[in-house]
Design an enzyme around this catalytic site. Structure first.
Site, PDB file in Angstrom:
ATOM      1  N   PHE A  66       0.828  -1.197   0.000  1.00  0.00           N
ATOM      2  CA  PHE A  66       0.000   0.000   0.000  1.00  0.00           C
ATOM      3  C   PHE A  66       0.864   1.248   0.000  1.00  0.00           C
ATOM      4  O   PHE A  66       0.597   2.206  -0.715  1.00  0.00           O
ATOM      5  CB  PHE A  66      -0.906   0.014   1.233  1.00  0.00           C
ATOM      6  CG  PHE A  66      -2.273  -0.513   0.970  1.00  0.00           C
ATOM      7  CD1 PHE A  66      -3.378   0.302   1.089  1.00  0.00           C
ATOM      8  CD2 PHE A  66      -2.462  -1.832   0.604  1.00  0.00           C
ATOM      9  CE1 PHE A  66      -4.650  -0.184   0.837  1.00  0.00           C
ATOM     10  CE2 PHE A  66      -3.726  -2.324   0.351  1.00  0.00           C
ATOM     11  CZ  PHE A  66      -4.826  -1.497   0.468  1.00  0.00           C
ATOM     12  N   LEU A  69       2.431   1.700  -3.547  1.00  0.00           N
ATOM     13  CA  LEU A  69       1.504   2.023  -4.617  1.00  0.00           C
ATOM     14  C   LEU A  69       0.764   3.328  -4.362  1.00  0.00           C
ATOM     15  O   LEU A  69       0.412   4.033  -5.295  1.00  0.00           O
ATOM     16  CB  LEU A  69       0.522   0.874  -4.829  1.00  0.00           C
ATOM     17  CG  LEU A  69       1.168  -0.433  -5.287  1.00  0.00           C
ATOM     18  CD1 LEU A  69       0.099  -1.446  -5.634  1.00  0.00           C
ATOM     19  CD2 LEU A  69       2.089  -0.211  -6.473  1.00  0.00           C
ATOM     20  N   ARG A  70       0.536   3.648  -3.100  1.00  0.00           N
ATOM     21  CA  ARG A  70      -0.104   4.928  -2.812  1.00  0.00           C
ATOM     22  C   ARG A  70       0.802   6.067  -3.265  1.00  0.00           C
ATOM     23  O   ARG A  70       0.355   7.038  -3.867  1.00  0.00           O
ATOM     24  CB  ARG A  70      -0.404   5.056  -1.321  1.00  0.00           C
ATOM     25  CG  ARG A  70      -1.119   6.343  -0.959  1.00  0.00           C
ATOM     26  CD  ARG A  70      -1.385   6.404   0.524  1.00  0.00           C
ATOM     27  NE  ARG A  70      -2.207   5.293   0.954  1.00  0.00           N
ATOM     28  CZ  ARG A  70      -2.211   4.817   2.199  1.00  0.00           C
ATOM     29  NH1 ARG A  70      -1.415   5.339   3.100  1.00  0.00           N
ATOM     30  NH2 ARG A  70      -3.003   3.823   2.532  1.00  0.00           N
ATOM     31  N   GLY A  71       2.096   5.936  -2.985  1.00  0.00           N
ATOM     32  CA  GLY A  71       3.031   6.956  -3.435  1.00  0.00           C
ATOM     33  C   GLY A  71       3.076   7.045  -4.946  1.00  0.00           C
ATOM     34  O   GLY A  71       3.152   8.135  -5.526  1.00  0.00           O
TER      35      GLY A  71
END
EC number: 3.2.1.147
Length: 140
Positions: A66, A69-71
């Site tokens: 997370f 991928l959030r970054g």
């Protein structure tokens, strides 16, 4: 190769039933998403994740995935999201033609974002707690 796992009572990893519970969209759909996620992991780690010419396994906790991928989604989305969903992920403002509202998201970025975000939703909804993949490197 992908191997999903769920935490067991003893704290170890056991093969999960994720792939057997993914109807109605079908296994091919989700396999494609997982392949996209693998590409994302390679984007971040590449050859740095492996010792030369030897098989290595990289394990990431779900929270680690997370975080990565959030970054990435933030980087590609830039100012194309208006709010975040319940997982803290950006909600993209995509028009019907698949581009961002100012036309700056190209097809690669759109597909990249869609695949990675959907893969994250899939893992979250199926309670997948870790992702493993193994890469075998051979002498040329």
């Amino acid at each position: 190769d992908f191997m999903f796992g769920t935490s067991t009572a003893s704290g170890g990893l056991a093969p999960s039933g994720v792939m057997n519970s993914l109807e109605p969209k079908g296994l091919a759909y989700y396999n494609n998403l997982l392949n996209e996620l693998l590409k994302v992991l390679f984007t971040y780690f590449g050859d740095r994740a492996y010792a030369p010419n030897s098989p290595q396994r990289l394990s990431l906790s779900l929270s680690g995935v997370f975080h990565l991928l959030r970054g990435t989604a933030d980087f590609y989305a830039l100012n194309h999201y208006s709010s975040r969903d319940k997982y803290g992920l950006p909600k993209l403002l995509l028009t019907e033609d698949g581009y961002g509202d100012d036309g700056q998201l190209d097809d690669f970025e759109k597909n990249y974002l869609n695949a990675t975000l959907q893969a994250m939703y899939l893992m979250k909804e199926q309670n997948v707690t870790s992702v493993h993949y193994t890469v075998n490197k051979c002498m040329n």
